[in-house]
Design a protein around this motif. Structure first.
Motif, PDB file in Angstrom:
ATOM      1  N   TRP A   1       0.863  -1.349  -0.460  1.00  0.00           N
ATOM      2  CA  TRP A   1       0.160   0.084  -0.242  1.00  0.00           C
ATOM      3  C   TRP A   1       0.976   1.585   0.001  1.00  0.00           C
ATOM      4  O   TRP A   1       0.759   1.955  -0.524  1.00  0.00           O
ATOM      5  CB  TRP A   1      -0.885   0.195   1.167  1.00  0.00           C
ATOM      6  N   TRP A   2       2.156   1.367   0.412  1.00  0.00           N
ATOM      7  CA  TRP A   2       2.758   2.168   0.708  1.00  0.00           C
ATOM      8  C   TRP A   2       3.189   3.143  -0.353  1.00  0.00           C
ATOM      9  O   TRP A   2       3.733   3.318  -0.728  1.00  0.00           O
ATOM     10  CB  TRP A   2       3.686   2.128   2.325  1.00  0.00           C
TER      11      TRP A   2
ATOM     12  N   LEU B   1       3.677   6.036  -2.656  1.00  0.00           N
ATOM     13  CA  LEU B   1       4.373   6.557  -3.029  1.00  0.00           C
ATOM     14  C   LEU B   1       4.535   6.703  -4.985  1.00  0.00           C
ATOM     15  O   LEU B   1       4.679   7.309  -5.050  1.00  0.00           O
ATOM     16  CB  LEU B   1       5.604   5.619  -3.055  1.00  0.00           C
ATOM     17  N   VAL B   2       4.455   5.627  -5.205  1.00  0.00           N
ATOM     18  CA  VAL B   2       4.478   5.480  -6.721  1.00  0.00           C
ATOM     19  C   VAL B   2       2.845   6.484  -8.067  1.00  0.00           C
ATOM     20  O   VAL B   2       3.566   7.194  -8.661  1.00  0.00           O
ATOM     21  CB  VAL B   2       3.661   4.235  -7.690  1.00  0.00           C
ATOM     22  N   LEU B   3       2.485   6.487  -6.968  1.00  0.00           N
ATOM     23  CA  LEU B   3       0.945   7.829  -7.426  1.00  0.00           C
ATOM     24  C   LEU B   3       0.909   9.282  -6.786  1.00  0.00           C
ATOM     25  O   LEU B   3       1.154   9.627  -8.238  1.00  0.00           O
ATOM     26  CB  LEU B   3      -0.646   6.737  -6.483  1.00  0.00           C
ATOM     27  N   ILE B   4       1.610   9.158  -5.750  1.00  0.00           N
ATOM     28  CA  ILE B   4       2.562  10.611  -5.619  1.00  0.00           C
ATOM     29  C   ILE B   4       3.447  10.954  -6.168  1.00  0.00           C
ATOM     30  O   ILE B   4       3.453  11.998  -7.005  1.00  0.00           O
ATOM     31  CB  ILE B   4       2.715  10.660  -3.604  1.00  0.00           C
ATOM     32  N   ALA B   5       4.724  10.146  -6.620  1.00  0.00           N
ATOM     33  CA  ALA B   5       5.053  10.566  -7.422  1.00  0.00           C
ATOM     34  C   ALA B   5       5.084  10.798  -8.868  1.00  0.00           C
ATOM     35  O   ALA B   5       5.204  11.443 -10.090  1.00  0.00           O
ATOM     36  CB  ALA B   5       6.604   9.299  -7.579  1.00  0.00           C
ATOM     37  N   ALA B   6       4.053   9.682 -10.035  1.00  0.00           N
ATOM     38  CA  ALA B   6       3.766  10.214 -10.480  1.00  0.00           C
ATOM     39  C   ALA B   6       2.833  11.419 -10.895  1.00  0.00           C
ATOM     40  O   ALA B   6       2.366  12.113 -11.936  1.00  0.00           O
ATOM     41  CB  ALA B   6       2.052   8.668 -11.474  1.00  0.00           C
TER      42      ALA B   6
ATOM     43  N   GLY C   1      -3.173   8.824  -3.929  1.00  0.00           N
ATOM     44  CA  GLY C   1      -1.705   7.454  -3.488  1.00  0.00           C
ATOM     45  C   GLY C   1      -2.282   8.365  -1.689  1.00  0.00           C
ATOM     46  O   GLY C   1      -1.925   7.632  -0.962  1.00  0.00           O
ATOM     47  N   ILE C   2      -2.757   9.742  -1.517  1.00  0.00           N
ATOM     48  CA  ILE C   2      -2.869   9.746   0.124  1.00  0.00           C
ATOM     49  C   ILE C   2      -4.083   8.393   0.814  1.00  0.00           C
ATOM     50  O   ILE C   2      -3.576   7.934   1.768  1.00  0.00           O
ATOM     51  CB  ILE C   2      -3.912  10.813   0.514  1.00  0.00           C
ATOM     52  N   ALA C   3      -4.746   8.306  -0.249  1.00  0.00           N
ATOM     53  CA  ALA C   3      -6.251   7.274   0.203  1.00  0.00           C
ATOM     54  C   ALA C   3      -4.764   6.261   0.428  1.00  0.00           C
ATOM     55  O   ALA C   3      -5.198   4.964   1.150  1.00  0.00           O
ATOM     56  CB  ALA C   3      -6.723   7.297  -0.786  1.00  0.00           C
ATOM     57  N   ALA C   4      -4.247   5.831  -0.473  1.00  0.00           N
ATOM     58  CA  ALA C   4      -3.499   4.149  -0.504  1.00  0.00           C
ATOM     59  C   ALA C   4      -2.629   3.920   1.020  1.00  0.00           C
ATOM     60  O   ALA C   4      -2.387   3.380   1.670  1.00  0.00           O
ATOM     61  CB  ALA C   4      -1.960   4.540  -1.918  1.00  0.00           C
ATOM     62  N   GLY C   5      -1.627   5.386   1.294  1.00  0.00           N
ATOM     63  CA  GLY C   5      -1.079   5.629   2.326  1.00  0.00           C
ATOM     64  C   GLY C   5      -1.971   5.443   3.657  1.00  0.00           C
ATOM     65  O   GLY C   5      -1.839   4.954   4.880  1.00  0.00           O
ATOM     66  N   ILE C   6      -3.286   5.521   3.260  1.00  0.00           N
ATOM     67  CA  ILE C   6      -4.144   5.759   4.848  1.00  0.00           C
ATOM     68  C   ILE C   6      -4.060   4.110   4.979  1.00  0.00           C
ATOM     69  O   ILE C   6      -4.713   3.746   6.280  1.00  0.00           O
ATOM     70  CB  ILE C   6      -5.093   6.109   4.562  1.00  0.00           C
ATOM     71  N   MET C   7      -4.458   3.657   3.259  1.00  0.00           N
ATOM     72  CA  MET C   7      -4.711   2.416   3.798  1.00  0.00           C
ATOM     73  C   MET C   7      -4.065   1.828   4.327  1.00  0.00           C
ATOM     74  O   MET C   7      -4.148   0.287   5.154  1.00  0.00           O
ATOM     75  CB  MET C   7      -5.232   2.114   2.339  1.00  0.00           C
ATOM     76  N   GLY C   8      -2.437   1.393   3.961  1.00  0.00           N
ATOM     77  CA  GLY C   8      -1.391   0.878   4.469  1.00  0.00           C
ATOM     78  C   GLY C   8      -1.431   0.515   6.168  1.00  0.00           C
ATOM     79  O   GLY C   8      -1.099   0.387   6.146  1.00  0.00           O
ATOM     80  N   LEU C   9      -2.408   2.135   6.340  1.00  0.00           N
ATOM     81  CA  LEU C   9      -1.761   2.632   8.111  1.00  0.00           C
ATOM     82  C   LEU C   9      -3.398   2.026   8.684  1.00  0.00           C
ATOM     83  O   LEU C   9      -2.224   1.094   9.400  1.00  0.00           O
ATOM     84  CB  LEU C   9      -2.087   3.865   8.446  1.00  0.00           C
ATOM     85  N   ILE C  10      -4.131   1.140   8.024  1.00  0.00           N
ATOM     86  CA  ILE C  10      -5.373   0.845   7.891  1.00  0.00           C
ATOM     87  C   ILE C  10      -4.982  -0.924   8.397  1.00  0.00           C
ATOM     88  O   ILE C  10      -4.824  -1.364   9.272  1.00  0.00           O
ATOM     89  CB  ILE C  10      -6.704   0.986   7.496  1.00  0.00           C
TER      90      ILE C  10
END
Length: 149
Positions: free
Chosen positions: A12-13, A17-22, A35-44
């Protein structure tokens, strides 16, 4: 089990990173929020390691939609309000209401006006070269003008 959980979180993280870099390569704010949603999903996934993959995928979709909606509803209007130069990259729109002189006559609705050290295409009523005109609208790189009386 702990190793699988770390791989899920890193996945997820890494996606974040890939989405934010894109987003940095092709800006538009769309991939940033996903990308922020993917980061939150990593925390969940870190907090709830036993969550099935299908539930993670559905939750990620919901978070992505919610984060994009949050941007469009709340953050984007705030950014537009703070813009002290709203026409910065829209040079043509800055010309509306200004007066210029025709460098080529308007014949059959088309001619040219002098703007600064260059000339722009102009559309309007037929007028001779040297006439003063006022810009009433902009269509791409063409100025719509009217005769200045």
């Amino acid at each position: 089990m702990l190793m699988d959980n770390l791989v899920d979180n890193y996945g997820w993280w890494l996606l974040a990173l890939v989405l934010i870099a894109a987003e940095m390569i092709a800006p538009g704010y769309f991939m940033l929020w996903i990308g922020i949603a993917a980061g939150i999903m990593g925390l969940i996934a870190l907090v709830a390691p036993a969550m099935p993959a299908i539930v993670q995928a559905i939750l990620f979709g919901v978070l992505a939609i919610a984060s994009c909606a949050l941007y469009w509803k709340f953050i984007r209007p705030l950014a537009e309000q703070r813009d002290d130069q709203p026409l910065l990259n829209r040079r043509g729109e800055k010309l509306v209401g200004q007066r210029f002189v025709l460098v080529e006559p308007i014949v059959n609705g088309r001619g040219k006006v002098k703007v600064g050290d260059g000339s722009w295409l102009a559309e309007g009523p037929d007028l001779p070269a040297g006439s003063e005109v006022e810009v009433v609208a902009v269509d791409g790189t063409t100025l719509r003008v009217k005769a200045r009386v």
